[in-house]
Design an enzyme around this catalytic site. Structure first.
Site, PDB file in Angstrom:
ATOM      1  N   TYR A 131      82.524  40.295  28.417  1.00 34.51           N
ATOM      2  CA  TYR A 131      81.630  39.132  28.446  1.00 34.51           C
ATOM      3  C   TYR A 131      80.277  39.608  28.956  1.00 34.51           C
ATOM      4  O   TYR A 131      80.207  40.343  29.945  1.00 34.51           O
ATOM      5  CB  TYR A 131      82.214  38.071  29.388  1.00 34.51           C
ATOM      6  N   ASP A 174      76.878  47.196  31.228  1.00 38.59           N
ATOM      7  CA  ASP A 174      76.710  45.881  31.840  1.00 38.59           C
ATOM      8  C   ASP A 174      77.413  45.915  33.196  1.00 38.59           C
ATOM      9  O   ASP A 174      78.627  45.755  33.291  1.00 38.59           O
ATOM     10  CB  ASP A 174      77.295  44.794  30.933  1.00 38.59           C
ATOM     11  N   LYS A 181      74.800  39.255  40.116  1.00 36.47           N
ATOM     12  CA  LYS A 181      75.877  38.965  41.068  1.00 36.47           C
ATOM     13  C   LYS A 181      75.686  39.584  42.464  1.00 36.47           C
ATOM     14  O   LYS A 181      74.900  39.077  43.249  1.00 36.47           O
ATOM     15  CB  LYS A 181      77.204  39.365  40.447  1.00 36.47           C
TER      16      LYS A 181
HETATM   17  C1  LIG Z   1      79.773  41.442  32.910  1.00 30.13           C
HETATM   18  C2  LIG Z   1      78.922  40.215  32.903  1.00 30.13           C
HETATM   19  N1  LIG Z   1      77.728  40.234  32.279  1.00 30.13           N
HETATM   20  C3  LIG Z   1      76.914  39.176  32.239  1.00 30.13           C
HETATM   21  C4  LIG Z   1      77.276  38.003  32.861  1.00 30.13           C
HETATM   22  C5  LIG Z   1      76.358  36.827  32.846  1.00 30.13           C
HETATM   23  O1  LIG Z   1      75.778  36.670  34.103  1.00 30.13           O
HETATM   24  P1  LIG Z   1      75.225  35.246  34.563  1.00 30.13           P
HETATM   25  O2  LIG Z   1      76.414  34.359  34.742  1.00 30.13           O
HETATM   26  O3  LIG Z   1      74.497  35.555  35.839  1.00 30.13           O
HETATM   27  O4  LIG Z   1      74.307  34.781  33.510  1.00 30.13           O
HETATM   28  C6  LIG Z   1      78.503  37.920  33.525  1.00 30.13           C
HETATM   29  C7  LIG Z   1      78.926  36.685  34.188  1.00 30.13           C
HETATM   30  O5  LIG Z   1      80.029  36.514  34.638  1.00 30.13           O
HETATM   31  C8  LIG Z   1      79.347  39.055  33.541  1.00 30.13           C
HETATM   32  O6  LIG Z   1      80.541  39.034  34.146  1.00 30.13           O
END
Ligand SMILES: Cc1ncc(COP(=O)(O)O)c(C=O)c1O
Length: 431
Positions: free
Chosen positions: A141, A244, A272
């Site tokens: 994700y 990511d 995060k």
């Molecule tokens: C691996 C990863 N990338 C991107 C995101 C998106 O981040 P945000 O919720 O701050 O938009 C998340 C959210 O859980 C994530 O787990």
């Protein structure tokens, strides 16, 4: 899970917001809890019931809810104003620390959320390469924008076609049909399939984006050679490698998964844990890639990018991580919890697997260890949910869904871990 005040608060929320939540992932059905505050490793619902929190806002809270050093730094920042539409001094101060802790990137830009960070990262990759397609992995994700919301861990494997020729499955209605043309999906941890797929479409690929640990699918870790193969293929074909690190960054090590697995990407996204719960995110990368951003030519921006609230929080978090072995301590506590959970389950004869890292680990029930999202779907998800529901009713709050890892923060001390294990054993006996 709802006592009188929580029930009333949630009913009010439902009358104001669809399903009473501001993000679909937070909807637990009619008895969705309403949280009034958090302190350290615990959260309290509207009735004052305490829960030992292993969700931590889906991962951001690394030092503990309301951590004094972060609160103090943010308070210090906000009295001088937060939003200037020019570079703020807090941005410079915290950016220096981000690059120092990560070690490998030359440049970075601030964004506000992980979604924005990955959205911008793929635009930069496309502008850098002059290509349009992006390869992502099933079960990963990368946020809520249209370009990568395909074959996430919410997709049912039955809809994803054969492993040899996977179908990218949109995770939501509302994504324009043709966006699918720009996405190529491959099962996680399958080196051979990755190689054949890239060989077929390398000339169209702008980027390969990957969660270095499956933070949205039970904390599944990369098999030896998987991340290295992505690196090699990107080098061979001029593709931008994007790690990511939104969940792993500033959580599994100061230098994130890049440090742990010894793989250096061209760009990486962070959010995060960087802000301990305040909205702040970043894109970091090699100079040649990051310098693709040129005003008037290649766009990255946003009113709240670099906002003093988030950046001051990041500044405080990074100070803590730099000064003390915070992440090592969290990892050790997490490993202790993993071991305890494993022993209780083994003694009860329950087949299970504990996956991932101490600070962010997955637990799945079943005999076969999952290596990718399609395997996870074969685990006993219902039994897991029952077990977790029982735990929540006993004041311990991991996510009910085994795709979401257990997260630990610096405030999960021995007492809380012991209490968690006692309650886990009690709940398991009642099932
Ligand atoms: C691996 C990863 N990338 C991107 C995101 C998106 O981040 P945000 O919720 O701050 O938009 C998340 C959210 O859980 C994530 O787990």
């Amino acid at each position: 899970m709802q006592n009188a005040k929580t029930r009333e608060a949630y009913a009010k929320a439902r009358s104001l917001m669809p399903y009473g939540v501001s993000s679909n992932f937070r909807y637990w059905g009619d008895d969705t809890p309403v949280i009034s505050r958090g302190a350290g490793a615990c959260v309290y619902d509207a009735d004052g019931n305490e829960y030992i929190d292993y969700r931590l806002g889906f991962g951001p809270v690394i030092l503990g809810h309301g951590h004094p050093a972060v609160v103090e730094r943010v308070q210090q920042a906000i009295v001088d104003g937060t939003c200037f539409a020019l570079t703020g001094e807090w941005e410079i101060r915290a950016a220096e620390k981000v690059l120092r802790l990560l070690k490998w990137p030359d440049l970075m830009r601030w964004t506000t959320s992980g979604t924005e960070a990955t959205m911008h990262a793929i635009r930069i990759a496309r502008a850098h390469t002059g290509r349009e397609r992006i390869l992502k992995f099933e079960g990963n994700y990368h946020g809520n924008h249209d370009y990568l919301l395909f074959s996430t861990a919410g997709a049912w494997p039955g809809s994803m076609g054969s492993r040899r020729s996977p179908i990218p499955v949109a995770s939501t209605s509302g994504i324009p049909r043709h966006v699918t043309d720009y996405v190529i999906t491959v099962p996680y941890n399958d080196v051979e399939l990755l190689e054949t797929t890239v060989a077929r479409c390398a000339q169209d690929l702008a980027a390969i984006i990957v969660e270095p640990v499956m933070g949205n699918c039970a904390g599944i870790t990369p098999v030896a050679g998987f991340l290295e193969t992505i690196r090699r293929l990107c080098d061979e074909h001029g593709i931008v490698m994007i790690l990511d690190e939104v969940k792993t960054g500033f959580r599994i090590a100061n230098g994130g998964a890049a440090e742990v697995y010894g793989v250096t990407p061209d760009m990486a996204t962070y959010a995060k844990a960087l802000g301990n719960g305040f909205p702040v995110a970043a894109i970091a990368g090699r100079r040649a890639v990051m310098e693709t951003i040129v005003p008037g030519q290649v766009m990255q921006g946003g009113t709240y990018c670099g906002n003093a609230v988030g950046v001051a929080a990041a500044d405080a978090v990074l100070d803590m991580l730099e000064r003390e072995p915070v992440l090592e301590q969290i990892a050790a506590q997490g490993r202790k919890l993993m071991q305890g959970l494993g022993e209780i389950l083994s003694q009860a004869g329950v087949a299970h697997h504990l996956l991932g890292h101490g600070a962010m680990f997955g637990l799945v029930l079943g005999t076969d260890e999952p290596r990718e999202h399609r395997d996870w779907a074969k685990t006993d998800r219902q039994r897991y949910e029952h077990l977790m529901l029982g735990l929540v009713q006993h004041g311990v709050m991991p996510d009910l869904d085994s795709r979401e890892p257990w997260f630990l923060c610096a405030a999960h001390d021995d007492g809380l871990i012991d209490r968690t294990l006692e309650r886990f054993e009690t709940v398991l006996k009642t099932l």
